[in-house]
Design an enzyme around this catalytic site. Structure first.
Site, PDB file in Angstrom:
ATOM      1  N   ASP A   1       3.013  -3.023  -5.551  1.00 55.66           N
ATOM      2  CA  ASP A   1       2.256  -1.801  -5.839  1.00 55.66           C
ATOM      3  C   ASP A   1       1.212  -1.570  -4.760  1.00 55.66           C
ATOM      4  O   ASP A   1       1.050  -2.359  -3.821  1.00 55.66           O
ATOM      5  CB  ASP A   1       1.614  -1.865  -7.225  1.00 55.66           C
ATOM      6  CG  ASP A   1       0.729  -3.086  -7.404  1.00 55.66           C
ATOM      7  OD1 ASP A   1       0.228  -3.620  -6.403  1.00 55.66           O
ATOM      8  OD2 ASP A   1       0.529  -3.509  -8.568  1.00 55.66           O
TER       9      ASP A   1
ATOM     10  N   HIS B   1       8.293  -0.419  -3.412  1.00 56.17           N
ATOM     11  CA  HIS B   1       7.432  -0.083  -4.553  1.00 56.17           C
ATOM     12  C   HIS B   1       8.008  -0.544  -5.891  1.00 56.17           C
ATOM     13  O   HIS B   1       7.362  -0.383  -6.934  1.00 56.17           O
ATOM     14  CB  HIS B   1       7.169   1.426  -4.590  1.00 56.17           C
ATOM     15  CG  HIS B   1       5.783   1.771  -5.041  1.00 56.17           C
ATOM     16  ND1 HIS B   1       5.020   0.955  -5.839  1.00 56.17           N
ATOM     17  CD2 HIS B   1       5.012   2.862  -4.797  1.00 56.17           C
ATOM     18  CE1 HIS B   1       3.853   1.508  -6.090  1.00 56.17           C
ATOM     19  NE2 HIS B   1       3.817   2.675  -5.455  1.00 56.17           N
TER      20      HIS B   1
END
Length: 430
Positions: A406, A402
């Site tokens: 995304d 992450h």
């Protein structure tokens, strides 16, 4: 002329290797390209050949030593090569008795073995963390001879010291002020029943895998997304064509090359999933090299790599997949076959798992798990309206880093892989 025989580079992310055994001793004559050393990394075992012909005059490291890439392992004297060859031939012709081997000297110790402190020695964060766990004081740590470059202390030095440690130097345990411990939760006690339970020491590869997995979880904030795909068309196509494929190409047709093909296409559509993170920079890889997490007979895990998967048709992918799988089963993978992956897949369905939450194979930023294919009743839309039909269904799960991937990128990529599998052309020729 004296030639330095160095630990060769084994791969992009491999910085050290363990010596398994020397096949030659000091005083032995070796030919160029003749294997004289066996080494092991966390990935694979390899034979290391001599680069020149000559006589081994010095061996600096022994079995089980962990040595950094580029370190001089031995010295080879290439002067008088012809004379040495003649002597070797003469010995072979005159006698069938194997001459006694010359014992290799012990490795050269760069630092004194006396318990003298080196207060100027550089101590890495890794060594500090090991010292904290083993309750080593800074004074005691500084007395350990270092075998790295310029006497630098390596983790193997610390572990070897701990093995033979009898009288620890009394002092305050080492602390790392940069990473203060915030938790006082005690380590849970392990109940061991003598006579019933048993202790199995991790082998070298399992230790490396454990370190790699912990490093990955500490480095990348993992997020996992899931989708379900209908692979009925793909299953039917394979069932109809696997025998023809075997006869025509002399290769087994498994689902894996189709999975690799779908992933490679999706990576080409979303190139930012094919990256690595270097501190504050993102390295976007041009090649699409798909790693296949593969279980070895020992139970350990290895990741052979299909290179440039996006440039190959299904037949070429099947050949690559089968070759790599066979080499894995026979523990016969070459270093170049396990290097350079930019994205990894793990077929957890092989073991009957419905789905999985795989750990990212560093330094990649995503890994795809493919669950078991199961038949079940599903509601489908036809020209006549909604109907219930028996379909072959499979879960896909994508774990991604992450920091740079995304939810939109991860979800879009995962959906694209699913689309390629669901829309597999049943008219694909073999």
């Amino acid at each position: 002329m004296i030639t330095e025989f160095k630990m060769p580079k084994m791969g992009e992310s491999i910085s050290e290797a363990t010596i398994i055994s020397w096949l030659k001793n000091v005083g032995d004559f070796v030919e160029a390209e003749e294997t004289i050393l066996e080494v092991a990394t966390d990935k694979v075992d390899s034979d290391v050949p001599a680069l020149v012909s000559g006589v081994i005059t010095e061996i600096r490291f022994q079995k089980d030593d962990v040595v950094e890439v580029g370190t001089v392992l031995a010295l080879i004297d290439s002067d008088g090569v012809q004379e040495a060859r003649s002597q070797k031939q003469e010995v072979v012709e005159k006698s069938s008795i194997t001459p006694s081997k010359v014992e290799a000297p012990q490795p050269e110790i760069r630092n004194s073995q006396l318990a003298t402190r080196n207060s100027d020695a550089f101590i890495s964060p890794l060594i500090i963390s090991i010292a904290q766990k083993e309750n080593l004081s800074i004074e005691e740590l500084q007395t350990i001879p270092g075998s790295g470059t310029d006497g630098r202390l390596q983790k193997s030095d610390v572990f070897n010291y701990l093995k033979n440690r009898k009288y620890p130097i009394q002092s305050k345990p080492i602390t790392d002020n940069r990473q203060p411990t915030t938790s006082s939760y005690p380590k849970p006690k392990i109940n061991f029943v003598e006579g019933k339970d048993r202790i199995v020491e991790m082998d070298r590869m399992r230790k490396m895998i454990a370190d790699h997995m912990v490093y990955s979880k500490q480095t990348s904030p993992h997020v996992t997304s899931y989708i379900e795909v209908d692979v009925t068309n793909l299953v039917n196509w394979r069932n109809e064509n696997k025998d023809k494929f075997q006869e025509k190409h002399n290769e087994k047709l498994t689902f894996t090359p189709v999975f690799v093909q779908a992933v490679a296409k999706a990576v080409a559509d979303f190139p930012m999933i094919n990256v690595s993170v270097d501190e504050k920079n993102i390295i976007v890889h041009n090649d699409i090299n798909i790693g296949m997490a593969t279980a070895l007979p020992s139970g350990n895990l290895i990741v052979p790599v299909v290179k440039n998967a996006n440039e190959k048709d299904l037949v070429a992918l099947a050949k690559d997949v089968n070759t790599l799988a066979e080499a894995s089963r026979n523990n016969n993978l070459k270093p170049e076959q396990i290097q350079g992956s930019t994205f990894t897949i793990s077929n957890v369905g092989t073991f009957g798992s419905l789905m999985g939450t795989p750990i990212i194979n560093q330094p990649e930023v995503a890994i795809l798990a493919l669950g078991i294919i199961k038949k079940r009743p599903e509601v489908i839309t036809t020209e006549k309206g909604d109907e219930i039909a028996i379909r072959s269904m499979m879960y896909l799960s994508l774990s991604f880093d992450h920091r740079v991937v995304d939810g939109f990128l991860g979800g879009s990529f995962l959906r694209k892989v699913g689309d390629y599998l669901e829309q597999f052309d049943a008219n694909t020729t073999i």
